[in-house]
Design a protein around this motif. Structure first.
Motif, PDB file in Angstrom:
ATOM      1  N   GLY A 123     -43.155  83.232  63.111  1.00 41.70           N
ATOM      2  CA  GLY A 123     -43.522  84.399  62.318  1.00 41.70           C
ATOM      3  C   GLY A 123     -42.557  85.550  62.515  1.00 41.70           C
ATOM      4  O   GLY A 123     -42.146  86.206  61.551  1.00 41.70           O
ATOM      5  N   VAL A 124     -42.159  85.806  63.769  1.00 38.89           N
ATOM      6  CA  VAL A 124     -41.211  86.882  64.047  1.00 38.89           C
ATOM      7  C   VAL A 124     -39.860  86.577  63.409  1.00 38.89           C
ATOM      8  O   VAL A 124     -39.217  87.458  62.813  1.00 38.89           O
ATOM      9  CB  VAL A 124     -41.066  87.084  65.573  1.00 38.89           C
ATOM     10  N   LEU A 125     -39.404  85.323  63.529  1.00 43.37           N
ATOM     11  CA  LEU A 125     -38.138  84.942  62.901  1.00 43.37           C
ATOM     12  C   LEU A 125     -38.201  85.146  61.389  1.00 43.37           C
ATOM     13  O   LEU A 125     -37.250  85.628  60.766  1.00 43.37           O
ATOM     14  CB  LEU A 125     -37.814  83.484  63.219  1.00 43.37           C
ATOM     15  N   GLY A 126     -39.335  84.769  60.792  1.00 50.04           N
ATOM     16  CA  GLY A 126     -39.490  84.955  59.351  1.00 50.04           C
ATOM     17  C   GLY A 126     -39.447  86.416  58.952  1.00 50.04           C
ATOM     18  O   GLY A 126     -38.838  86.782  57.934  1.00 50.04           O
ATOM     19  N   LEU A 127     -40.092  87.274  59.753  1.00 53.40           N
ATOM     20  CA  LEU A 127     -40.072  88.713  59.445  1.00 53.40           C
ATOM     21  C   LEU A 127     -38.659  89.283  59.541  1.00 53.40           C
ATOM     22  O   LEU A 127     -38.237  90.083  58.699  1.00 53.40           O
ATOM     23  CB  LEU A 127     -41.001  89.459  60.407  1.00 53.40           C
ATOM     24  N   LEU A 128     -37.917  88.866  60.570  1.00 50.48           N
ATOM     25  CA  LEU A 128     -36.552  89.361  60.718  1.00 50.48           C
ATOM     26  C   LEU A 128     -35.674  88.916  59.551  1.00 50.48           C
ATOM     27  O   LEU A 128     -34.881  89.703  59.020  1.00 50.48           O
ATOM     28  CB  LEU A 128     -35.965  88.868  62.048  1.00 50.48           C
ATOM     29  N   VAL A 129     -35.818  87.642  59.171  1.00 49.92           N
ATOM     30  CA  VAL A 129     -35.031  87.143  58.038  1.00 49.92           C
ATOM     31  C   VAL A 129     -35.418  87.891  56.765  1.00 49.92           C
ATOM     32  O   VAL A 129     -34.560  88.215  55.930  1.00 49.92           O
ATOM     33  CB  VAL A 129     -35.218  85.628  57.871  1.00 49.92           C
ATOM     34  N   SER A 130     -36.704  88.189  56.604  1.00 51.82           N
ATOM     35  CA  SER A 130     -37.145  88.945  55.425  1.00 51.82           C
ATOM     36  C   SER A 130     -36.442  90.294  55.358  1.00 51.82           C
ATOM     37  O   SER A 130     -35.913  90.687  54.310  1.00 51.82           O
ATOM     38  CB  SER A 130     -38.661  89.155  55.470  1.00 51.82           C
ATOM     39  N   CYS A 131     -36.435  90.995  56.484  1.00 58.20           N
ATOM     40  CA  CYS A 131     -35.795  92.320  56.501  1.00 58.20           C
ATOM     41  C   CYS A 131     -34.302  92.214  56.205  1.00 58.20           C
ATOM     42  O   CYS A 131     -33.747  93.012  55.439  1.00 58.20           O
ATOM     43  CB  CYS A 131     -36.011  92.985  57.865  1.00 58.20           C
ATOM     44  N   LEU A 132     -33.642  91.221  56.793  1.00 56.46           N
ATOM     45  CA  LEU A 132     -32.205  91.074  56.584  1.00 56.46           C
ATOM     46  C   LEU A 132     -31.879  90.727  55.140  1.00 56.46           C
ATOM     47  O   LEU A 132     -30.965  91.298  54.535  1.00 56.46           O
ATOM     48  CB  LEU A 132     -31.659  89.989  57.519  1.00 56.46           C
ATOM     49  N   ILE A 133     -32.625  89.773  54.590  1.00 53.51           N
ATOM     50  CA  ILE A 133     -32.349  89.343  53.217  1.00 53.51           C
ATOM     51  C   ILE A 133     -32.603  90.488  52.239  1.00 53.51           C
ATOM     52  O   ILE A 133     -31.801  90.749  51.332  1.00 53.51           O
ATOM     53  CB  ILE A 133     -33.206  88.124  52.847  1.00 53.51           C
TER      54      ILE A 133
END
Length: 768
Positions: A253-263
């Motif tokens: 979940g944390v990895l997904g949130l970080l990728v969301s912010c970056l993308i």
């Protein structure tokens, strides 16, 4: 607002790929975050609500009535810190036969109590009525629902004890007893211990409860307190399996949130940079700076909202099966298993779009500050200055011109390059974490199989409604060993037992025979062999404050035996321990084996062997057990699916970067083609521009993934993985993971690279 809405919709239609990327990454992140929050809430909320509703005890304490009087125990209710108390209640251990009410037989912890109410531990009656006369007993039903009225009237003819009739079934969250009788009936059973139930004013932690109990018992004679069970132990037992799923789902979940912010940041930043002319035109026709920012924020909010809604629906659909696995095999009492609050969906529906807006705000403010004249003029001006020094250095090398030009491109847009690199790093981290988890879980599933097929043989009896075997226990084992194809036989006897100082009964498994699986199942210490030796899983030891080397007393059928914990299993039931057969002979020499595990020699037909086993005795039933592991399947499946999704999203992030770069460099591409650069060289140049980022991302993502893997496997409370199962990294595997970053980058760059290669010189220069 109408104009902002129309402009934003037009931007969404123009940027279909970026819109899809944002929607997909938000969908994946929302799904994973919802699962993590649902597990977290279900692991604590239902238990706490049910415990509070029944005024559950913070501490269930047992006392030796030979050392302390009931009057002394009653006076402890007035000690500082005690909010409410109940008792003292007499308690005794009753022997039950195998199969009584579908139990394994053994011992039953019984308490004498006049009514189910009171200030502490209000027991909920499920069927029948409370015990009000001698010879009546109410049984604690540990599972959800009710057993139904059909079992009322069942009698318990305890060896050496009174004959009791079941008049009711009840449930409590304190787990203070396995059954209840009237105080008069309890007095006739001559109890040697008493029970006190306490609620304290400060119950914020286990250490606070220990301190409060110490104050309560300070004036009592030494050694009178024989055991205590606190609220946090029960809560840990309730959520043990669910808590084991939390670490890896939280990490994803944390990895997904970080990728969301970056993308999102990358998409909006690229849209602003590549849309200078568009920004200038908007401001020239009357859009205020705030309206321009609103256009870009609305542009990302639309796909984010759709992805958030779809992710919430997907998360709610997946939460049911995952929670069912996470809470399987536990005593739930009156807690609603698998229930989680609606706040989980609300947080996801409101929080994810808000996070997207925050990620998009910083690059969108760049459009706010940009003057209209500068924006229009900058759109047609050639890019100068950035990365030129690097380009000149690479141009002087012996690298092919297409490769040197590609390697220099990331330095022209350092901020965009950093965002793209971060997305690749997180993608490689995810792949590394999933690979490590898969390796560990597969090794865990294979533990103890030692390459041989096994058959489970159950011996029928009165408890399971089948004819009991005509052969004796030793005869059955001898016949099983004599069958062709048998490589080993292990006998198992199961009984409910009582640990000294514990309010709850435990399941005791006693083993004899083939020990081929023992070494692979022990993570610390060794397997039990001699009399008085036991082993248990990490959840059992943790919840009872035991460790390898500790001593306690095991009681069964009125007999006691001192035991020592000689080993810790990789995993095990939180309510069960395993003991040696000599220990059973001391506690219950007449108890026979109820199950046999037959290990087959290689090449043996398991089905035919099972038929041969059943032909030995009509009371035997054989089956080939399902060797699949639900926990392993869940972890591996979830990790694989989310890794694929996150890898695709990271590749789409690279795609977005390369697409923006090629659009910005239309003039440069046209000039390069006009002086002889071939389409193949254009593809090589474009792919090379991100392949180097992929290699660097692999170097950075692999150690991050390895650290995340170790953190996850070290915090699974119900399994204690040995080092051999954690050490899953090898040179070929690390080389493959290093290439994962390059693969992510190349996959994302191929489509825009081929598109740039196919563009003709005339088309490119005409657009200028």
């Amino acid at each position: 607002m109408n104009a902002v809405w129309r402009a934003a919709r037009a931007a969404v239609r123009r940027r279909r790929v970026q819109t899809f990327v944002i929607g997909l990454v938000v969908l994946c992140s929302t799904t994973t975050v919802l699962l993590a929050l649902a597990l977290l809430d279900a692991a604590s909320g239902p238990f706490e609500k049910a415990h509070a509703r029944q005024r559950g005890a913070h501490v269930v304490a047992s006392f030796d009535t030979g050392r302390v009087s009931p009057e002394q125990l009653a006076r402890t209710a007035g000690r500082p810190g005690v909010e409410a108390s109940a008792g003292p209640f007499g308690q005794a251990v009753v022997n039950v036969p195998d199969g009584w009410l579908w139990t394994a037989g053994g011992t039953l912890s019984v308490v004498g109590r006049a009514d189910p109410g009171g200030p502490v531990d209000r027991i909920e009656l499920l069927e029948g009525h409370w015990a009000t006369a001698p010879g009546e007993i109410v049984v604690n039903w540990p599972s959800q629902g009710s057993p139904g009225p059909e079992l009322l009237g069942t009698t318990l003819d305890s060896p050496g004890g009174p004959k009791l009739t079941v008049v009711g079934f009840a449930a409590d969250m304190s787990k203070s007893a396995s059954a209840w009788v009237t105080p008069g009936q309890m007095a006739a059973m001559h109890p040697v211990s008493a029970q006190m139930l306490y609620r304290f004013t400060d119950a914020s932690s286990g250490s606070r409860l220990d301190a409060a109990l110490a104050v309560v018992t300070a004036d009592l004679p030494g050694g009178s307190l024989t055991g205590a069970q606190d609220y946090f132990t029960l809560k840990a037992a309730f959520s043990a399996l669910a808590d084991s799923y939390l670490p890896f789902i939280t990490f994803f979940g944390v990895l997904g949130l970080l990728v969301s912010c970056l993308i999102v940041g990358n998409v909006v930043s690229g849209a602003v940079v590549s849309g200078y002319r568009h920004i200038g035109v908007l401001k020239a026709v009357g859009f205020t700076p705030n309206q321009v920012v609103g256009v870009y924020l609305t542009m990302v909010c639309l796909p984010a909202a759709v992805g958030c809604v779809l992710g919430t629906l997907a998360g709610n659909a997946l939460a049911g099966p995952i929670l069912k696995v996470a809470f399987s095999g536990i005593e739930t009492g009156r807690a609603s298993v698998g229930a989680y609050g609606t706040w989980v969906s609300v947080v996801c529906l409101a929080g994810m779009p808000a996070l997207v807006l925050l990620s998009a705000l910083a690059p969108a403010l760049r459009a706010h500050r940009l003057p209209a004249a500068r924006a229009i003029s900058a759109a047609g001006a050639p890019r100068t200055g950035r990365g030129r020094r690097v380009q000149r250095l690479l141009g002087g090398s012996r690298l092919p011109r297409s490769v040197s030009l590609g390697l220099g491109q990331p330095f022209a847009r350092p901020a965009r390059t950093l965002l793209t690199l971060s997305a690749i790093v997180l993608g490689v981290t995810t792949v590394t974490l999933a690979t490590g988890l898969t390796g560990t879980m597969l090794a865990y599933a294979d533990a103890g199989r030692d390459g041989g097929t096994r058959i489970q043989v159950s011996a029928g009896g009165p408890g399971n409604g089948r004819t009991p075997p005509t052969l004796t226990d030793p005869q059955i084992e001898d016949r099983l060993r004599a069958l062709p194809g048998t490589a080993g036989v292990r006998a198992r006897a199961l009984s409910q037992a009582h640990l000294a100082g514990q309010a709850q009964t435990v399941f005791a498994d006693f083993y004899r025979g083939d020990a081929s699986r023992d070494a692979s199942r022990i993570v610390r210490g060794r397997a039990p062999r001699a009399e008085g030796e036991v082993v248990a899983g990490p959840a059992f030891l943790t919840q009872r404050g035991l460790a390898v080397g500790d001593r306690t007393t095991l009681e069964l059928h009125g007999r006691q035996a001192p035991v020592v914990v000689v080993g810790e299993l990789i995993e095990g039931n939180a309510q069960a321990l395993e003991a040696s057969w000599p220990t059973l002979l001391k506690l219950a020499p007449d108890l026979r084996a109820t199950e046999y595990t037959v290990r087959l020699a290689p090449g043996t037909d398991a089905r035919a062997h099972a038929e041969a086993v059943e032909a030995i005795d009509p009371g035997l039933r054989a089956r080939v057990p399902d060797t699949s592991n639900a926990g392993t399947t869940t972890v591996v499946t979830f990790s694989t699916v989310f890794t694929v999704l996150l890898t695709v999203v990271a590749s789409l992030g690279v795609f977005n970067t390369v697409l923006l770069n090629t659009r910005e460099r239309r003039r440069d591409l046209g000039m390069l083609k006009s002086i002889g650069m071939t389409p193949r060289q254009v593809v090589v140049m474009t792919v090379t521009s991100v392949a180097g980022l992929g290699a660097v991302g692999g170097l950075l993502g692999i150690p991050l993934g390895m650290v995340a893997h170790r953190l996850v496997v070290d915090h699974v409370g119900v399994v204690s993985f040995p080092e051999a199962m954690k050490d899953v990294w090898h040179a070929p595997q690390l080389a493959f993971l290093l290439l994962a970053g390059v693969v992510i980058a190349v996959l994302g760059a191929l489509v825009p690279a081929r598109s740039a290669a196919r563009a003709t010189i005339a088309t490119v220069l005409h657009t200028e």
